[in-house]
Design an enzyme around this catalytic site. Structure first.
Site, short mmCIF file in Angstrom:
data_model
loop_
_atom_site.label_atom_id
_atom_site.label_comp_id
_atom_site.label_asym_id
_atom_site.label_seq_id
_atom_site.Cartn_x
_atom_site.Cartn_y
_atom_site.Cartn_z
N ARG A 97 4.38 -4.47 -9.40
CA ARG A 97 4.84 -5.11 -10.62
C ARG A 97 4.72 -4.23 -11.87
O ARG A 97 5.67 -4.13 -12.65
CB ARG A 97 4.14 -6.47 -10.83
CG ARG A 97 4.47 -7.47 -9.72
CD ARG A 97 5.98 -7.69 -9.60
NE ARG A 97 6.35 -8.61 -8.53
CZ ARG A 97 6.85 -8.24 -7.36
NH1 ARG A 97 7.02 -6.96 -7.08
NH2 ARG A 97 7.18 -9.13 -6.44
N ASP A 126 3.06 -12.98 -10.54
CA ASP A 126 3.98 -11.90 -10.88
C ASP A 126 4.48 -11.98 -12.33
O ASP A 126 4.63 -10.97 -13.00
CB ASP A 126 5.15 -11.87 -9.90
CG ASP A 126 4.73 -11.36 -8.52
OD1 ASP A 126 3.73 -10.59 -8.47
OD2 ASP A 126 5.36 -11.71 -7.53
N SER A 177 8.87 -17.56 1.27
CA SER A 177 9.09 -16.68 0.14
C SER A 177 8.45 -15.35 0.50
O SER A 177 7.25 -15.27 0.78
CB SER A 177 8.43 -17.28 -1.10
OG SER A 177 8.32 -16.29 -2.08
N1 ARG Z 1 0.12 -13.75 -3.87
C1 ARG Z 1 0.51 -12.38 -3.86
C2 ARG Z 1 0.26 -11.75 -5.20
O1 ARG Z 1 0.08 -12.45 -6.15
C3 ARG Z 1 1.90 -12.18 -3.38
C4 ARG Z 1 2.99 -12.83 -4.16
C5 ARG Z 1 4.26 -12.46 -3.51
N2 ARG Z 1 5.42 -13.11 -3.92
C6 ARG Z 1 6.22 -13.76 -3.04
N3 ARG Z 1 7.35 -14.19 -3.49
N4 ARG Z 1 5.90 -13.95 -1.80
O2 ARG Z 1 0.20 -10.56 -5.30
#
Ligand code: ARG
Length: 398
Positions: A97, A126, A177
């Site tokens: 990110r 995110d 997801s």
């Molecule tokens: N929970 C993880 C993080 O905050 C992964 C998030 C991933 N996003 C998704 N759309 N699966 O780093």
């Protein structure tokens, strides 16, 4: 007056980020949307994604190949810090990110945009990572997050997109997801929302099921230079080669699957599945080499730094003064972390079976129980007397 004139949008090619394009223009009065898709080694074809953005109404559709930077400046820092969130998650998504945010900000500067945008909802980590990273690099840039405000269901989002020529997903879209890049895959939602439900085999791509892994163990040797992985089985490798080849080798033995309940920054507990073969093996090997080359006090002190560092990454503070200060500490500790670590891969395990370093602090003459023993046993008595003195006095006083 719209919310912004010219916007650089983080683009993945999915429904949400595609719908963001007409939405920004129609609902929020944005004049021009430039999309930016980052190549993080997710192994997707990027040309169709580039074209889709243009069809969805972007004035300019850019692709940034940031793979090398991602590994060198992000993944390798995380390895040097042995960064693992809540003792399990090697941070593949979280590390990407701030890099995407950096590319967005640079593009905004280049195209003289007044805002950046992303398709994150208001529930995840995110959005925090994007927003804070952008603010850290340029606090004057506006941040637009349509999906945080539009309140449309999945069906409504698709219907909205169709009005502007965005095709609804062809294949029945995955019930999960998924976020993926070269460092790993993060899988959530769908049936996985029940924490007692065993993840079905079909969700994994980078790691084999134990039932299908080789019946013979395989040995690998990872070489580090100042805490950075540089060789694999004796051969020099580029950063991208090291990660991609290790993903293959290690994933083939079913190593690197993680199933956890995790604490998000926004207060929610969520069920997350990860697969991150190279990172899991590399951090384990790196930790082991540190145990051979760092003094006890540096090693113990660093554990606390690592915990803080992992939380910083998770919580979106990659570009922050504390992170920069901890980087300086970590870099100093890595000066002598060079050498090789041998691992045995077998049935879901990556086990360190040997390590070697020219900077080894392991002293055979002190460690041995054989006749070469150089340790002064008699010195121990006085040491223990003084070391135990407070306890002795406490006990006598009772
Ligand atoms: N929970 C993880 C993080 O905050 C992964 C998030 C991933 N996003 C998704 N759309 N699966 O780093």
């Amino acid at each position: 007056m719209g919310r912004a004139k010219k916007v650089v949008l983080a683009y993945s090619g999915g429904v949400d980020t595609s719908v963001c394009i007409p939405y920004l223009k129609q609902e929020w009065g944005v004049e021009e949307v430039i999309t930016l898709a980052a190549d993080l080694g997710q192994g997707e074809e990027l040309e169709p994604i580039r074209e889709k953005a243009l069809k969805s109404g972007a004035s300019e559709s850019l692709i940034a190949d940031v793979r090398e930077t991602f590994i060198k400046d992000y993944a390798f820092k995380a390895i040097q810090a042995n960064a693992i969130y809540e003792n399990r998650y090697p941070l593949a998504t979280a590390l990407a990110r701030p890099l995407i945010a950096k590319a967005l900000v640079e593009t905004a500067h280049k195209y003289e945009a007044d805002a950046i945008a992303h398709g994150c909802t208001g529930k995840g980590n995110d959005q925090v990572r994007f927003d804070v990273a952008v603010a850290a690099m340029n606090p004057r840039l506006k941040i637009l997050a349509p999906a945080r405000e539009w309140g449309m269901s999945r069906e409504e989002t698709i219907a909205y997109g169709e009005r502007f020529g965005i095709p609804s997903p062809v294949k029945k879209s995955s019930p999960y997801s998924i976020d993926k890049n070269m460092l790993g895959r993060s899988i959530e939602a769908g049936l996985l929302e029940d924490p007692s439900y065993e993840p079905p085999e079909e969700i994994y791509e980078m790691t084999k099921a134990i039932a299908n892994t080789p019946d013979e163990p395989e040995y690998i040797e990872i070489g580090f230079t100042k805490g950075i992985p540089t060789t694999l089985n004796g051969e020099s490798k580029t950063p991208i080669e090291i990660i991609s080849q290790l993903n293959q080798l290690v994933g083939n033995h079913g190593v690197g699957r993680i199933d956890m309940i995790e604490n998000r920054l926004v207060g929610i507990k969520s069920r997350e599945i990860y697969e991150s073969p190279a990172m899991v093996a590399l951090i384990q090997a790196h930790r082991d080499l540190e145990s051979l080359t760092l003094t006890a006090d540096v090693s113990h002190y660093k554990r606390g730094i690592e915990e803080t560092y992992s939380q910083l990454i998770y919580n979106g503070l990659w570009f922050s003064p504390l992170k920069a200060a901890l980087d300086a500490f970590i870099e100093k500790t890595q000066e002598r972390v060079s050498g090789t670590v041998r691992m045995k891969l077998f049935k879901g395990n990556a086990i360190v079976v040997g390590r070697r370093s020219d900077n080894s602090l392991y002293n055979p003459e002190l460690a041995t129980y054989g006749s070469e023993d150089q340790f002064d046993h008699k010195a121990a008595e006085g040491f223990i007397y003084i070391w135990g003195l407070p306890t002795r006095i406490w006990s006598q006083q009772k």
